[in-house]
Design a protein around this motif. Structure first.
Motif, PDB file in Angstrom:
ATOM      1  N   LYS A 291       0.826  -1.206   0.000  1.00  0.00           N
ATOM      2  CA  LYS A 291       0.000   0.000   0.000  1.00  0.00           C
ATOM      3  C   LYS A 291       0.865   1.263   0.000  1.00  0.00           C
ATOM      4  O   LYS A 291       0.550   2.249  -0.666  1.00  0.00           O
ATOM      5  CB  LYS A 291      -0.938  -0.015   1.216  1.00  0.00           C
ATOM      6  CG  LYS A 291      -2.089  -0.988   1.071  1.00  0.00           C
ATOM      7  CD  LYS A 291      -2.977  -0.570  -0.073  1.00  0.00           C
ATOM      8  CE  LYS A 291      -4.303  -1.285  -0.086  1.00  0.00           C
ATOM      9  NZ  LYS A 291      -5.174  -0.812  -1.173  1.00  0.00           N
TER      10      LYS A 291
ATOM     11  N   ILE B 282     -16.908  -2.726   0.364  1.00  0.00           N
ATOM     12  CA  ILE B 282     -15.465  -2.574   0.528  1.00  0.00           C
ATOM     13  C   ILE B 282     -14.748  -3.556  -0.388  1.00  0.00           C
ATOM     14  O   ILE B 282     -15.344  -4.494  -0.924  1.00  0.00           O
ATOM     15  CB  ILE B 282     -15.012  -2.819   1.982  1.00  0.00           C
ATOM     16  CG1 ILE B 282     -15.295  -4.278   2.383  1.00  0.00           C
ATOM     17  CG2 ILE B 282     -15.687  -1.858   2.940  1.00  0.00           C
ATOM     18  CD1 ILE B 282     -14.662  -4.677   3.708  1.00  0.00           C
ATOM     19  N   TYR B 283     -13.445  -3.326  -0.547  1.00  0.00           N
ATOM     20  CA  TYR B 283     -12.622  -4.236  -1.338  1.00  0.00           C
ATOM     21  C   TYR B 283     -12.300  -5.468  -0.486  1.00  0.00           C
ATOM     22  O   TYR B 283     -11.763  -5.355   0.616  1.00  0.00           O
ATOM     23  CB  TYR B 283     -11.324  -3.546  -1.761  1.00  0.00           C
ATOM     24  CG  TYR B 283     -10.375  -4.460  -2.518  1.00  0.00           C
ATOM     25  CD1 TYR B 283     -10.569  -4.740  -3.861  1.00  0.00           C
ATOM     26  CD2 TYR B 283      -9.293  -5.044  -1.864  1.00  0.00           C
ATOM     27  CE1 TYR B 283      -9.705  -5.576  -4.550  1.00  0.00           C
ATOM     28  CE2 TYR B 283      -8.418  -5.887  -2.541  1.00  0.00           C
ATOM     29  CZ  TYR B 283      -8.631  -6.147  -3.892  1.00  0.00           C
ATOM     30  OH  TYR B 283      -7.779  -6.982  -4.569  1.00  0.00           O
ATOM     31  N   THR B 284     -12.631  -6.639  -1.013  1.00  0.00           N
ATOM     32  CA  THR B 284     -12.343  -7.896  -0.322  1.00  0.00           C
ATOM     33  C   THR B 284     -11.603  -8.823  -1.275  1.00  0.00           C
ATOM     34  O   THR B 284     -12.007  -9.001  -2.425  1.00  0.00           O
ATOM     35  CB  THR B 284     -13.645  -8.589   0.143  1.00  0.00           C
ATOM     36  OG1 THR B 284     -14.382  -7.693   0.973  1.00  0.00           O
ATOM     37  CG2 THR B 284     -13.337  -9.848   0.924  1.00  0.00           C
ATOM     38  N   HIS B 285     -10.508  -9.370  -0.786  1.00  0.00           N
ATOM     39  CA  HIS B 285      -9.732 -10.316  -1.593  1.00  0.00           C
ATOM     40  C   HIS B 285      -9.521 -11.573  -0.767  1.00  0.00           C
ATOM     41  O   HIS B 285      -8.741 -11.593   0.173  1.00  0.00           O
ATOM     42  CB  HIS B 285      -8.389  -9.707  -1.986  1.00  0.00           C
ATOM     43  CG  HIS B 285      -7.651 -10.496  -3.022  1.00  0.00           C
ATOM     44  ND1 HIS B 285      -6.941  -9.915  -4.048  1.00  0.00           N
ATOM     45  CD2 HIS B 285      -7.503 -11.843  -3.197  1.00  0.00           C
ATOM     46  CE1 HIS B 285      -6.400 -10.863  -4.797  1.00  0.00           C
ATOM     47  NE2 HIS B 285      -6.713 -12.038  -4.286  1.00  0.00           N
TER      48      HIS B 285
ATOM     49  N   GLU C  12     -10.842  -2.678   3.872  1.00  0.00           N
ATOM     50  CA  GLU C  12     -10.477  -3.818   3.029  1.00  0.00           C
ATOM     51  C   GLU C  12     -10.372  -5.067   3.895  1.00  0.00           C
ATOM     52  O   GLU C  12     -10.143  -4.977   5.110  1.00  0.00           O
ATOM     53  CB  GLU C  12      -9.125  -3.600   2.334  1.00  0.00           C
ATOM     54  CG  GLU C  12      -9.092  -2.534   1.273  1.00  0.00           C
ATOM     55  CD  GLU C  12      -7.748  -2.483   0.549  1.00  0.00           C
ATOM     56  OE1 GLU C  12      -7.084  -3.543   0.436  1.00  0.00           O
ATOM     57  OE2 GLU C  12      -7.351  -1.396   0.117  1.00  0.00           O
TER      58      GLU C  12
END
Length: 548
Positions: A30, A345-348, A329
Motif C-alpha cells: 500500500k 469494501i474491497y475484499t480479496h 479492506e
C-alpha cells in the motif's frame, strides 16, 4: 505521500506468523502505491514470529490493543501558552490577539501548572476597585516597567519584588507625606520639582512620572542617591493605576491543578469528568508536558480509525473496538465469518494456505518489487501456515509463491523453515494459560461460542505432560470469558498429527465431529494439522447433526 491519518493493516488477536507478516507485507504494498498505511498487531508476538522478524531484521509492528476513540483523536494543537510569572496584561493581549477563551499555563520548564480563562480575567476586572497590594502578589519592578510601557530614567534592580503599596500623589505635599511610606510606589503627575524631591526623600522605592511629565536633573540625582527607581510613562495617572493592577502574575488567578487528560484516555471514560466540571477546554498532557487541548465543543465522535483486516474476517477474532472503526479492506484465506460493513469494501479472499501468498502475488500483479526482508517475512508466513507444506490447506500456488519468495530472500526453504518452526515449537517458560491461548481464534458455530488455540511442537509430550493443568486453565477461560468450549490443538510437526484437548460442553460435539470416544479430555487425530480445514468444518457439520 500526503500527511493524512494512517490506515492500519492488522491481523487477528493472539496473532500468528501469517497475521503479523501479512500485515507488514500488505502495508509495504500500500505504501508503494502511495497510501499512508501502517502495519499493526493486536497482540503479543510469538516465538516463531519473533525468530522471523529478527532473522530478516524487521521491527515488530505497532501494537494496537483496541480501536476505541481516544483523547488523541480529538486533541487540537495548543501552540499558545503563557508562563505562570507572566502578567495579566500579557495574558489579556494574548487572549485578544488570538481570540482565545482559555490558555494553559506552564512553568519555566514547560510543565503544565494551570489553566486561566477569560472569566478569570473578567472576575479580576471587577476586583480592581482599589489599588492592589503588590507586595502580597509578589510583583517585580520589571513587570511594572513592561505593563506601563515606561522609560527607565533612574535604574535599579528590576528583578526585585515590590515591598510597598502603590500611592497616587494627590493634594498638598503635607497630605502626600502623610499617605506615602518607605518602599511605596508613587504615581506623580504634573508636579513641581520640590514636590518630587520631597517624595524621593520619603524613601519611596519607585516614582512613576505619568503623562511623560518633565523631570529635572536635580530630582534624578536625588533619586540615584536614594536608590529610587524613576520611570516615565506616556499614560495618565488613571490609566497607570489600572495597568499596575494588571502586573499581577497569572499564577495568582489561574486554576492550579486543572482537570487534565492523557492522549490514550478513552473518550467514553472522560465524559463523566467533563460533565462534572463543565469547563470549556481541557489540557492534554504526557509526562507532565502539554501536548494539546480538547474542547467540550469538539466532543463529537472523531473520525473513525480506518483498518484493513488481514488473515481473518470474523468480529470475534478482530481487535477490540473493531465496531468503532471503519473497515476499508479485507485480505484473507479463511471462511467468511459474518463481519458487516456500512458500505461496500474491497475484499480479496482465496482458498489458499496462507494470506501471505495472496499478499505476495498482489505485489507482483501491481508490478511492485518485494525487498528481500519483506519476501523473507511473507515466506515465513507461508511456511508457518502450511507447516512446511505438510498441511492439507497447502496448494501448489502456495508452494510456487514460496519458492519465488525464497529466491528473493536468499534462503533455503527447508533449512530456514525447519529452523523457524523449531524456534516456535518449544513451550519454553509458557504457563498453561498462555499455551491455552496461543494463536487463539474465536468461532461462533451454531449456538456455541468456541475458541480454538493451536501450538505446533516437535515434541508434543512436553505439552501433554501438563494436560491436567491445561484442562483446568481451559475450563477457567470458558467460565470467566463466557465460552461454551475451549479447544487446544497440540500439533506434532514431525508426525503430522494433533492431540486435541477440550474443556467445556457439549463433549458430544467432539465425539460427533471426529468419530472418537470423547469421554476423556483429549483425542488423538492422525493427519490433522489444520484448524481451518480439519477442525472447524467437522465441528460445523456436527453442530448441524446435533441440532437435528
Amino acid at each position: 505521500m500526503k500527511n493524512t491519518k494512517p490506515i492500519y493493516t492488522i491481523g487477528h488477536r493472539n496473532p500468528d506468523t501469517d497475521s503479523i507478516c501479512s500485515a507488514i507485507g500488505y502495508a509495504h504494498l500500500k505504501q508503494a502505491l502511495g497510501q499512508n498505511v501502517v502495519p499493526a498487531r493486536a497482540g503479543k508476538v510469538n516465538a516463531e514470529t519473533k525468530y522471523a522478524l529478527e532473522y530478516f531484521k524487521v521491527e515488530q509492528p505497532l501494537l494496537l490493543t483496541d480501536l476505541y476513540p481516544r483523547v488523541k483523536d480529538i486533541t487540537m494543537d495548543c501552540k499558545i501558552v503563557v508562563k505562570q510569572h507572566d502578567t495579566l496584561r500579557h495574558l489579556g493581549e494574548v487572549m485578544r490577539e488570538h481570540e482565545l477563551k482559555s490558555v494553559p499555563v506552564t512553568d519555566s520548564k514547560g510543565l503544565l501548572v494551570g489553566i486561566v480563562t477569560v472569566s478569570d480575567l473578567a472576575k479580576r476586572y471587577f476586583q480592581e476597585l482599589s489599588m492592589q497590594n503588590l507586595s502580597e502578589m509578589r510583583v517585580r519592578y520589571r513587570d511594572i516597567i513592561a505593563a506601563t510601557d515606561s522609560e527607565v530614567l533612574v535604574a535599579g534592580d528590576e528583578g526585585a519584588f515590590i515591598e510597598g503599596s502603590v500611592r497616587i500623589a494627590a493634594g498638598s505635599i503635607e497630605t502626600i507625606k502623610k499617605v506615602i511610606d518607605k518602599k511605596d510606589i508613587v504615581l506623580v503627575g504634573d508636579r513641581h520639582d520640590e514636590t518630587m524631591i520631597d517624595i524621593v526623600k520619603q524613601g519611596v522605592s519607585c516614582m512613576i512620572i505619568t503623562g511623560s511629565g518633565r523631570v529635572c536633573a536635580e530630582v534624578l540625582e536625588m533619586a540615584e542617591k536614594q536608590n529610587t527607581f524613576v520611570l516615565s510613562t506616556p499614560y495618565d495617572t488613571y490609566t497607570i493605576a489600572r495597568l499596575i493592577n494588571q502586573c499581577v502574575p497569572i499564577r495568582r488567578i489561574m486554576h492550579a491543578d486543572p482537570v487534565c487528560f492523557k492522549p490514550l484516555d478513552m473518550l467514553s471514560d472522560i465524559k463523566g469528568a467533563m460533565e462534572e466540571t463543565n469547563y470549556r477546554n481541557y489540557p492534554v498532557i504526557e509526562n507532565g508536558r502539554l501536548v494539546g487541548i480538547i474542547s467540550r465543543d469538539n466532543m463529537v465522535m472523531p473520525e473513525r480509525e480506518q483498518v484493513i483486516l488481514v488473515d481473518h474476517n470474523e468480529r470475534g477474532q478482530a481487535v477490540e473496538g473493531i465496531e468503532e472503526a471503519k473497515i476499508v479492506e479485507i485480505i484473507d484465506h479463511h471462511r467468511l465469518g459474518g463481519i458487516q460493513t456500512s458500505e461496500p469494501i474491497y475484499t480479496h479472499a482465496e482458498p489458499v494456505g496462507c494470506t501471505a501468498t495472496i499478499v505476495a502475488n498482489m505485489h507482483w500483479q501491481n508490478d511492485v518489487e518485494i525487498p528481500a526482508s519483506i519476501a523473507g517475512l511473507l515466506l515465513s508466513a507461508i511456511l508457518s501456515d502450511t507447516v512446511l507444506f505438510k498441511s492439507p490447506t497447502c496448494t501448489e500456488y502456495d508452494k510456487k509463491t514460496a519458492e519465488r519468495l525464497a529466491e528473493i530472500a536468499g534462503v533455503d526453504i527447508n533449512e530456514y523453515g525447519m529452523a523457524m518452526l523449531k524456534a516456535g515449537s518449544g513451550i519454553g517458560d509458557m504457563t498453561p494459560v498462555e499455551i491455552a491461548k496461543n494463536d487463539l481464534k474465536e468461532f461462533q458455530i451454531g449456538d456455541y461460542r468456541i475458541i480454538v488455540s493451536q501450538i505446533s511442537v516437535m515434541d508434543p509430550k512436553e505439552v501433554m505432560d501438563l494436560e491436567p493443568q491445561m484442562i483446568e486453565a481451559m475450563t477457567n477461560i470458558c467460565e470467566k470469558e463466557g465460552f461454551d468450549m475451549s479447544l487446544v490443538m497440540v500439533t506434532d510437526i514431525l508426525e503430522e498429527a494433533t492431540y486435541l484437548l477440550y474443556a467445556g460442553s457439549p463433549k458430544t460435539l467432539i465425539g460427533e465431529a471426529f468419530k472418537k470416544d470423547a469421554s476423556g479430555t483429549h483425542v488423538y487425530l492422525p493427519g490433522v494439522m489444520s484448524r481451518k480445514k480439519q477442525i472447524i468444518p467437522p465441528l460445523s457439520e456436527a453442530v448441524k447433526r446435533i441440532a437435528n
